[in-house]
Design an enzyme around this catalytic site. Sequence first.
Site, PDB file in Angstrom:
ATOM      1  N   GLU A 270       0.809  -1.340  -0.230  1.00  0.00           N
ATOM      2  CA  GLU A 270       0.283   0.312   0.031  1.00  0.00           C
ATOM      3  C   GLU A 270       1.473   1.692  -0.007  1.00  0.00           C
ATOM      4  O   GLU A 270       0.247   2.239  -0.716  1.00  0.00           O
ATOM      5  CB  GLU A 270      -0.899   0.374   1.203  1.00  0.00           C
ATOM      6  CG  GLU A 270      -2.251  -0.954   1.350  1.00  0.00           C
ATOM      7  CD  GLU A 270      -3.593  -0.203   0.701  1.00  0.00           C
ATOM      8  OE1 GLU A 270      -3.162   0.895  -0.085  1.00  0.00           O
ATOM      9  OE2 GLU A 270      -3.808  -1.177  -0.484  1.00  0.00           O
TER      10      GLU A 270
ATOM     11  N   LEU B 188      12.939   4.387  -6.276  1.00  0.00           N
ATOM     12  CA  LEU B 188      10.951   4.565  -6.003  1.00  0.00           C
ATOM     13  C   LEU B 188      10.323   6.109  -5.569  1.00  0.00           C
ATOM     14  O   LEU B 188       8.992   6.072  -5.449  1.00  0.00           O
ATOM     15  CB  LEU B 188      10.661   3.668  -5.094  1.00  0.00           C
ATOM     16  CG  LEU B 188      10.140   2.309  -5.084  1.00  0.00           C
ATOM     17  CD1 LEU B 188       9.219   2.030  -4.240  1.00  0.00           C
ATOM     18  CD2 LEU B 188       8.862   2.352  -6.380  1.00  0.00           C
TER      19      LEU B 188
ATOM     20  N   TYR C 288       9.554   9.483  -3.246  1.00  0.00           N
ATOM     21  CA  TYR C 288       9.059   9.997  -1.630  1.00  0.00           C
ATOM     22  C   TYR C 288       9.597   8.936  -0.990  1.00  0.00           C
ATOM     23  O   TYR C 288       9.692   8.370   0.005  1.00  0.00           O
ATOM     24  CB  TYR C 288       7.636  10.013  -2.249  1.00  0.00           C
ATOM     25  CG  TYR C 288       7.360  10.870  -3.744  1.00  0.00           C
ATOM     26  CD1 TYR C 288       6.898  11.908  -3.546  1.00  0.00           C
ATOM     27  CD2 TYR C 288       7.098  10.356  -4.327  1.00  0.00           C
ATOM     28  CE1 TYR C 288       6.023  12.394  -4.347  1.00  0.00           C
ATOM     29  CE2 TYR C 288       5.658  10.973  -5.261  1.00  0.00           C
ATOM     30  CZ  TYR C 288       6.047  11.925  -5.255  1.00  0.00           C
ATOM     31  OH  TYR C 288       5.186  12.873  -6.802  1.00  0.00           O
TER      32      TYR C 288
END
Length: 367
Positions: free
Chosen positions: A56, A99, A101
């Site tokens: 998530e 990736l 962030y």
Amino acid sequence: MSNKKSIKSSSSAERGSLPSFLVSELRSRLLNWYAKSGRTLPWRKTRDPYAIWVSEIMLQQTQVKTVIPYFERWMQQFPTIKALAKADLQSVLKAWEGLGYYARARNLHRAAQQIEGDFPTDLEGVLKLPGIGRTTAGGILSAAFNQPISILDGNVKRVLARLIALETCPSKALKQLWAISDHLIDPNAGRDFNQALMDLGATVCTLKNPACLVCPWRSHCKAYNLGVQSELPMSETRAAIPHKVIGVAVIWQDQRILIDRRKPEGLLGGLWEFPGGKLEPGETIEDCIKREIREELAIDIEVGERLIVVDHTYTHFRVTLNVHHCQYRSGEPQAIACDEIRWVTVDELSDYPFPKANIKIIEALRQ
Ligand code: SF4
């Protein structure tokens, strides 16, 4: 003849709320569609809340196809909450490298250290963990424990905004969209319902060219029935993002390069980078690099030829990195504006986690 009508031509009552009698019809249509057309994704094979939580978090702002290899490597490297809690931040950031962030990785690590025993099973407990908001909590609790807790990520906002032909941009109607998501979720099938809604947004009700003809909600979708599905949701008005020009130094001394580690908090916190800083008005790139290196590391350098120019866009600004080869001249390097500095060879650069824009610099160095 086009079936397109003005959004304004249907009544607000018709568009602004979801009649209760439709809810069970929408649920069963969506769940039947999901049973036939849902995606096979690695995190759907497990009920482990830790693995689902990791997926998530990785999926925030990032596409599924990018996430899959990262997720699989991560679960090999940190298979449990305990393993993640025990890992050092540098190896966590290295596993996240590329990736973006990076606060997501730092928060995962911090939250793993905060969890005592098992992953919490109640909404309140999950929301206390750093980096977990309402949508992520709903995503985890529904997928791991089949709890009927609703979600409202970007894809879901778009689907629901179209379903009711929302007359404003979704950010101005969050309360209404949450209420619809809450109303719609199947109390007995929270897991499949949320996953189905995510899949509908990702594969059918896409941002451009929604595939309404294969959509299970077509006959009840207000946007489709008004012929305005491609015009919705209404777009957010966004201010132009600022552009920063940065001078960056690849400082050489005896076949080694000086790199520094950013302070732990803030953008790209804890990652390594090539030193440099923002161009001042009226300054040349060469002068900027010399000044920044003197201010941040207390050394003098000679600025040589340009290695590469890298453009990169973050959420709230974009940068142009003007990267130059530089030669160390004098002074003892000090970590004034960073946490740590090191002299490393080009081969050793791969041992350190770097942000994406810096990885392009490393690739240029390897060539
Ligand atoms: S009918 Fe079209 S616009 Fe409406 S929910 Fe389905 S894909 Fe989206």
